[in-house]
Design a protein around this motif. Structure first.
Motif, mmCIF file in Angstrom:
data_model
loop_
_atom_site.group_PDB
_atom_site.id
_atom_site.type_symbol
_atom_site.label_atom_id
_atom_site.label_comp_id
_atom_site.label_asym_id
_atom_site.label_seq_id
_atom_site.Cartn_x
_atom_site.Cartn_y
_atom_site.Cartn_z
ATOM 1 N N GLU A 4 0.822 -1.221 0.000
ATOM 2 C CA GLU A 4 0.000 0.000 0.000
ATOM 3 C C GLU A 4 0.855 1.270 0.000
ATOM 4 O O GLU A 4 0.458 2.301 -0.554
ATOM 5 N N ASP A 5 2.041 1.171 0.611
ATOM 6 C CA ASP A 5 2.960 2.314 0.605
ATOM 7 C C ASP A 5 3.525 2.540 -0.793
ATOM 8 O O ASP A 5 3.711 3.683 -1.225
ATOM 9 N N TRP A 6 3.792 1.431 -1.506
ATOM 10 C CA TRP A 6 4.268 1.557 -2.879
ATOM 11 C C TRP A 6 3.195 2.147 -3.791
ATOM 12 O O TRP A 6 3.495 2.916 -4.701
ATOM 13 N N VAL A 7 1.944 1.790 -3.534
ATOM 14 C CA VAL A 7 0.835 2.356 -4.318
ATOM 15 C C VAL A 7 0.820 3.882 -4.177
ATOM 16 O O VAL A 7 0.732 4.615 -5.166
ATOM 17 N N LYS A 8 0.948 4.353 -2.945
ATOM 18 C CA LYS A 8 0.962 5.800 -2.696
ATOM 19 C C LYS A 8 2.169 6.466 -3.353
ATOM 20 O O LYS A 8 2.057 7.548 -3.943
ATOM 21 N N LYS A 9 3.324 5.817 -3.240
ATOM 22 C CA LYS A 9 4.544 6.392 -3.803
ATOM 23 C C LYS A 9 4.461 6.501 -5.327
ATOM 24 O O LYS A 9 4.819 7.534 -5.907
ATOM 25 N N ILE A 10 3.972 5.448 -5.975
ATOM 26 C CA ILE A 10 3.862 5.472 -7.440
ATOM 27 C C ILE A 10 2.826 6.493 -7.894
ATOM 28 O O ILE A 10 3.011 7.179 -8.903
ATOM 29 N N HIS A 11 1.741 6.609 -7.141
ATOM 30 C CA HIS A 11 0.771 7.668 -7.415
ATOM 31 C C HIS A 11 1.470 9.029 -7.413
ATOM 32 O O HIS A 11 1.269 9.843 -8.326
ATOM 33 N N SER A 12 2.282 9.274 -6.392
ATOM 34 C CA SER A 12 2.947 10.579 -6.267
ATOM 35 C C SER A 12 3.945 10.795 -7.398
ATOM 36 O O SER A 12 4.089 11.902 -7.921
ATOM 37 N N TRP A 13 4.648 9.731 -7.804
ATOM 38 C CA TRP A 13 5.602 9.857 -8.912
ATOM 39 C C TRP A 13 4.912 10.233 -10.216
ATOM 40 O O TRP A 13 5.413 11.045 -10.988
ATOM 41 N N LEU A 14 3.749 9.621 -10.456
ATOM 42 C CA LEU A 14 3.077 9.780 -11.745
ATOM 43 C C LEU A 14 2.201 11.029 -11.842
ATOM 44 O O LEU A 14 2.087 11.637 -12.909
ATOM 45 N N GLU A 15 1.577 11.388 -10.740
ATOM 46 C CA GLU A 15 0.577 12.467 -10.805
ATOM 47 C C GLU A 15 1.196 13.863 -10.756
ATOM 48 O O GLU A 15 0.596 14.824 -11.234
ATOM 49 N N ILE A 16 2.374 13.980 -10.169
ATOM 50 C CA ILE A 16 3.009 15.295 -10.057
ATOM 51 C C ILE A 16 4.072 15.401 -11.143
ATOM 52 O O ILE A 16 5.106 14.732 -11.089
#
Length: 215
Positions: A4-16
């Protein structure tokens, strides 16, 4: 780090990100998320990329893959074996990247697997790059370049239609094509002219049918 932490991290990498970025991970992706039991699948899309990228997170691995839309199930044996042979050659030629078959139609799937234990943003960007370069290699090797271009144009036309239907102006759509997709202004003007003529033609045909029923 947990899944779940990786999900959040990848979201942050891609969305910003910025559309001017030269790195794939630096682009502002449109991201959606799907849950399948203990596994999360992130669907990332950007106008400059022909197909959605699926990111599967779970089981200690992060897998990036693209469904190239090339169905092998309905092919005759000769054509299927020719494609299998080409895919096996590609699997032996490219590092990090591999090709597989998936789904009921046994579509050609391009993939990159990453280990969760130590993954940096730079490595994730390298994986995205390898995935896209490998996908283009597969499409070219299988002789599907023309179909790929058609699929890209259909996806682009779908995006434009969606924007027009939600109330965006022609100028808004032109800015999208120039700034997001990377088209030149003349190319964007020409495409919008064709789309506008198609819409006006359909509206004219609809009015004609309506007036025929009324009369």
């Amino acid at each position: 780090m947990k899944s779940e932490d990786w999900v959040k991290k990848i979201h942050s990498w891609l969305e910003i990100g910025k559309d001017t970025s030269r790195e794939l991970v630096g682009l502002p992706w449109e991201v959606k998320e799907e849950r399948m039991g203990e596994t999360t699948i992130i669907v990332a899309q950007h106008p400059k990329v022909a197909f959605p990228i699926y990111i599967k997170i779970g089981g200690g691995f992060i897998s990036l893959f693209i469904d190239l839309g090339i169905e092998t199930d309905a092919m005759d044996v000769k054509d299927r074996m020719k494609i299998y042979k080409a895919l096996l050659k590609i699997n032996g030629q490219l590092n990090l990247f591999k090709v597989a078959l998936g789904g009921e139609e046994e579509n050609v799937i391009s993939m990159v697997d990453l280990n969760m234990t130590s993954l940096s943003k730079e490595e994730f960007n390298d994986a995205l790059t390898a995935l896209l370069i490998g996908s283009h290699t597969v499409i070219s090797a299988l002789g599907y370049s023309e179909e790929f271009q058609k699929a890209l144009m259909q996806r682009l036309l779908g995006m434009i239609s969606e924007r027009l239907s939600r109330g965006d102006s022609i100028e808004d759509v032109k800015n999208f094509l120039v700034n997001k997709v990377g088209m030149g202004e003349e190319e964007a003007d020409e495409l919008l002219k064709d789309i506008k003529e198609t819409i006006e033609k359909k509206e004219g045909e609809e009015r004609e049918r309506t007036s025929h029923y009324i009369s």
